[in-house]
Design an enzyme around this catalytic site. Structure first.
Site, PDB file in Angstrom:
ATOM      1  N   ASP A 202       0.801  -1.208   0.000  1.00  0.00           N
ATOM      2  CA  ASP A 202       0.000   0.000   0.000  1.00  0.00           C
ATOM      3  C   ASP A 202       0.836   1.262   0.000  1.00  0.00           C
ATOM      4  O   ASP A 202       1.597   1.501   0.931  1.00  0.00           O
ATOM      5  CB  ASP A 202      -0.881  -0.022   1.253  1.00  0.00           C
ATOM      6  CG  ASP A 202      -1.894   1.091   1.250  1.00  0.00           C
ATOM      7  OD1 ASP A 202      -1.954   1.838   0.263  1.00  0.00           O
ATOM      8  OD2 ASP A 202      -2.622   1.218   2.230  1.00  0.00           O
TER       9      ASP A 202
ATOM     10  N   ASP B 280      -2.549   6.709  -6.294  1.00  0.00           N
ATOM     11  CA  ASP B 280      -2.835   5.722  -5.253  1.00  0.00           C
ATOM     12  C   ASP B 280      -3.063   4.338  -5.850  1.00  0.00           C
ATOM     13  O   ASP B 280      -4.037   4.110  -6.556  1.00  0.00           O
ATOM     14  CB  ASP B 280      -4.065   6.158  -4.462  1.00  0.00           C
ATOM     15  CG  ASP B 280      -4.411   5.198  -3.341  1.00  0.00           C
ATOM     16  OD1 ASP B 280      -3.484   4.553  -2.817  1.00  0.00           O
ATOM     17  OD2 ASP B 280      -5.597   5.093  -2.989  1.00  0.00           O
TER      18      ASP B 280
END
Length: 412
Positions: free
Chosen positions: A104, A284
């Site tokens: 992440d 992202d």
């Protein structure tokens, strides 16, 4: 992106292959596979991405509200529930237990134990801290350990902060491996809530295992549910994936986007229709779609003629509208990145996976849920990153993009 994410995702997964390929200098490149896992829950792809976006904004705002402006970093409390997940098989302890961890860019902590039990070994040291992390659609709580982490034979960290889950909710991967912009004050630890937690990448760099404090990512479109077509590179760039030079842009100074891998960009539909004026947003890997501030999204809807589809949550267009669909241009610094008509649609062979009809044409641009001008006005998610190589350069606080063979692909 799991439809995903907390630290990121959970639907199209990227699983690390056990055979690393060493490229120039110290970078280590790992193949990753994308898999769908959209069967859990009732949220659409759009709703999951919107939930993640809301969590990212809320967490960043808490840093501002606390007065801790100097800690410009990502807090790993986003949504582990987007449309695509990127995972790596990472060993913890000695002998190591392997966990398939979500990688992440929007978080800092590494934690394990959601579905695979953590067994302390000779390298495990329990701290006095408890850990509690809340995501947009899930959470976990447990205790903190310091332990050995093995990514591959050449990437080993002897002392990494690890959260060990005793309970978890709404998380369908064994854990998360965060590699945000900077090490961050956890806020997830108690009682030591102000401790800075270096990411795995931070520690690899500080101990000299990688010479460049950066990560390179290659994603590619796919027409199959399982496809090992991605590559994650620690400590540099896999130049074999590039068809242009890398152009860098500094991390934006605008809050809250600067708490993440935030950049400034504008977006144009075709050559003459402004969609979004120059503003701050983020890149992202934990978000599946491209999300635009509501006013920009409305302009995109008007330009394309798309109609909201109740089953998928996405915009749907007709074959005639698709034939007339113009490219989007993402203008970053002095570079303009063309996002073709084919790049703007969901892979048609995978329509039924997200609840669509086999012959439907669905657009992957969706509503962020907030108006522009709030400091985080877009998210360039995985569908954008499938068309451009991306570099996350922590040492110089910048993000880089380059074209690849997938930039102009027509496979969707």
């Amino acid at each position: 992106m799991q439809l995903v994410s907390t630290a990121f995702f959970a639907a199209l997964l990227f699983v690390v292959n056990a055979n690393p390929v060493v490229v120039s200098r110290s970078p280590v490149t790992l193949p990753i596979a994308r898999r769908f896992n959209l069967g859990n829950g009732t949220m659409t792809l759009v709703q999951r991405d919107q939930a993640r976006a809301a969590a990212l904004i809320q967490r960043a705002q808490r840093i501002v509200d606390s007065g801790d402006i100097s800690k410009r970093a990502v807090i790993n409390q986003d949504v582990l529930n987007t449309g695509v997940s990127y995972t790596a098989s990472i060993g913890v302890g000695c002998p190591a237990t392997n966990y398939e961890l979500i990688i992440d860019t929007g978080s800092s902590n590494t934690w394990v134990g959601a579905s695979t039990h953590y067994t302390p070994t000779s390298t495990s040291t329990r701290t006095d801290n408890s850990v509690s992390v809340t995501y947009g659609s899930g959470s976990f709580s447990g205790i903190e350990y310091i332990d050995k982490v093995t990514i591959t034979n050449g990437l080993v960290i002897n002392q990494q902060s690890i959260g060990v889950a005793s309970t978890s909710k709404g998380l369908f991967r064994p854990g998360v491996d965060g590699w945000s912009l900077k090490e961050i004050p956890s806020g997830t630890l108690s009682p030591d809530s102000s401790t800075l937690i270096p990411t795995v990448t931070d520690n690899l760099f500080s101990q000299g295992t990688i010479t460049d404090h950066e990560i390179g990512i290659f994603f590619a479109p796919t027409n199959s549910v399982d496809n090992e077509n991605g590559v994650l590179t620690w400590g540099g760039v896999d130049t074999s994936k590039l068809t242009s030079d890398i152009s860098y842009t500094p991390v934006t100074s605008t809050s809250p986007a600067n708490r993440y891998w935030g950049i400034d960009e504008s977006i144009t539909y075709g050559t003459s229709t402004p969609i979004l004026s120059s503003t701050a947003g983020i890149v992202d890997t934990g978000t599946t779609l491209i999300l635009l501030a509501t006013d920009a999204y409305d302009k995109y809807v008007a330009a394309t003629g798309g109609i909201s589809d109740a089953s998928t949550g996405l915009l749907r267009i007709t074959p005639t509208q698709y034939s007339n669909l113009k490219s989007l241009f993402f203008n970053v610094g002095d570079k303009s990145y063309e996002f073709t008509a084919n790049a703007q649609i969901w892979p048609r062979s995978l329509n039924t996976v997200i609840g669509g009809t086999p012959d439907g044409i669905y657009l992957i641009v969706a509503d962020l849920g907030n108006p522009s001008g709030e400091g985080l006005d877009f998210i360039n998610g995985q569908t954008f990153l499938e068309r451009f190589y991306s570099v996350y350069d922590t040492a110089n606080s910048r993000v880089g993009f380059a074209t690849t063979i997938s930039t102009t692909a027509t496979s969707n």
